[in-house]
Design a protein around this motif. Structure first.
Motif, PDB file in Angstrom:
ATOM      1  N   ASN A  99     -67.120  54.495 -98.068  1.00  0.00           N
ATOM      2  CA  ASN A  99     -67.747  55.492 -97.024  1.00  0.00           C
ATOM      3  C   ASN A  99     -67.781  56.894 -97.318  1.00  0.00           C
ATOM      4  O   ASN A  99     -68.685  57.472 -96.840  1.00  0.00           O
ATOM      5  CB  ASN A  99     -66.860  55.191 -95.828  1.00  0.00           C
ATOM      6  CG  ASN A  99     -67.012  54.146 -95.107  1.00  0.00           C
ATOM      7  OD1 ASN A  99     -67.919  53.435 -95.238  1.00  0.00           O
ATOM      8  ND2 ASN A  99     -65.874  53.480 -94.440  1.00  0.00           N
ATOM      9  N   ASN A 144     -75.372  60.885 -98.005  1.00  0.00           N
ATOM     10  CA  ASN A 144     -76.214  61.030 -96.692  1.00  0.00           C
ATOM     11  C   ASN A 144     -76.116  62.842 -96.606  1.00  0.00           C
ATOM     12  O   ASN A 144     -77.257  63.207 -96.344  1.00  0.00           O
ATOM     13  CB  ASN A 144     -75.682  60.323 -95.585  1.00  0.00           C
ATOM     14  CG  ASN A 144     -76.137  59.006 -95.890  1.00  0.00           C
ATOM     15  OD1 ASN A 144     -76.867  58.232 -96.247  1.00  0.00           O
ATOM     16  ND2 ASN A 144     -75.163  58.171 -94.989  1.00  0.00           N
ATOM     17  N   PHE A 193     -70.188  48.048-105.619  1.00  0.00           N
ATOM     18  CA  PHE A 193     -69.492  49.019-105.123  1.00  0.00           C
ATOM     19  C   PHE A 193     -68.200  49.328-105.492  1.00  0.00           C
ATOM     20  O   PHE A 193     -67.370  50.147-105.102  1.00  0.00           O
ATOM     21  CB  PHE A 193     -69.559  49.033-103.424  1.00  0.00           C
ATOM     22  CG  PHE A 193     -70.867  49.143-102.933  1.00  0.00           C
ATOM     23  CD1 PHE A 193     -71.442  47.954-102.149  1.00  0.00           C
ATOM     24  CD2 PHE A 193     -71.343  50.328-102.884  1.00  0.00           C
ATOM     25  CE1 PHE A 193     -72.681  47.723-101.862  1.00  0.00           C
ATOM     26  CE2 PHE A 193     -72.742  50.192-102.392  1.00  0.00           C
ATOM     27  CZ  PHE A 193     -73.394  49.125-101.734  1.00  0.00           C
ATOM     28  N   VAL A 241     -70.955  57.373 -99.471  1.00  0.00           N
ATOM     29  CA  VAL A 241     -72.083  57.094 -98.630  1.00  0.00           C
ATOM     30  C   VAL A 241     -72.329  58.186 -97.805  1.00  0.00           C
ATOM     31  O   VAL A 241     -73.357  58.908 -97.733  1.00  0.00           O
ATOM     32  CB  VAL A 241     -72.093  55.700 -97.803  1.00  0.00           C
ATOM     33  CG1 VAL A 241     -73.164  55.826 -96.603  1.00  0.00           C
ATOM     34  CG2 VAL A 241     -72.022  54.412 -98.549  1.00  0.00           C
ATOM     35  N   TRP A 242     -71.110  58.869 -97.289  1.00  0.00           N
ATOM     36  CA  TRP A 242     -71.277  60.130 -96.497  1.00  0.00           C
ATOM     37  C   TRP A 242     -71.766  61.269 -97.304  1.00  0.00           C
ATOM     38  O   TRP A 242     -72.549  62.014 -97.054  1.00  0.00           O
ATOM     39  CB  TRP A 242     -69.811  60.426 -95.871  1.00  0.00           C
ATOM     40  CG  TRP A 242     -69.867  61.522 -95.280  1.00  0.00           C
ATOM     41  CD1 TRP A 242     -70.148  61.751 -93.754  1.00  0.00           C
ATOM     42  CD2 TRP A 242     -69.367  62.796 -95.366  1.00  0.00           C
ATOM     43  NE1 TRP A 242     -70.192  62.908 -93.233  1.00  0.00           N
ATOM     44  CE2 TRP A 242     -69.682  63.704 -94.334  1.00  0.00           C
ATOM     45  CE3 TRP A 242     -68.789  63.435 -96.629  1.00  0.00           C
ATOM     46  CZ2 TRP A 242     -69.251  65.144 -94.314  1.00  0.00           C
ATOM     47  CZ3 TRP A 242     -68.757  64.787 -96.709  1.00  0.00           C
ATOM     48  CH2 TRP A 242     -68.738  65.757 -95.428  1.00  0.00           C
TER      49      TRP A 242
END
Length: 136
Positions: free
Chosen positions: A94, A101, A134, A97-98
């Motif tokens: 996460n 983004n 991942f 991904v954060w």
């Protein structure tokens, strides 16, 4: 005077008969008492055997339950450790991904970047699972 001696013999005989009957009655009572005590002892001995068998069954059941508890506790600890590892891994994913983004960068905007599952050409694909892709 002869009659006096016969009278006293008759009463002596009845006293002796009473003593004899009482002695027989006492012997019978003592025999019944001994038999009753022996029966009680046998009953208690039988009950001891039954209770010992029950105790052994309870001890075995308790040991089995204790062993089962230890196995379940060990499995629970392993599952908790696995949960913690997976939670950390998910948090790391996460975070990546954060950050991706937040950077505003997109793979679709970059023509030179291939899809992660393609090596050099579309015909050469790598078969991987999501967990392998991942893994951090």
């Amino acid at each position: 005077m002869i009659s006096c001696s016969q009278g006293s013999s008759g009463s002596d005989a009845s006293v002796d008969e009473k003593k004899r009957r009482r002695m027989i009655s006492n012997r019978e009572s003592a025999r019944r008492s001994r038999m009753k005590k022996q029966k009680q002892l046998q009953d208690l001995t039988t009950e001891i055997g039954t209770l010992e068998r029950q105790k052994n069954e309870i001890v075995q059941a308790c040991s089995a339950k204790t062993q089962n508890h230890l196995v379940l506790r060990s499995e629970n600890e392993a599952l908790l450790a696995e949960k913690m590892a997976l939670t950390n891994r998910l948090n790391n994913i996460n975070s990546v991904v954060w950050k991706f983004n937040e950077s505003g960068w997109s793979l679709r905007d970059r023509s030179e970047v291939q899809e992660p599952w393609q090596v050099h050409s579309p015909s050469q694909q790598i078969m991987t699972s999501c967990t392998d892709m991942f893994r951090i």
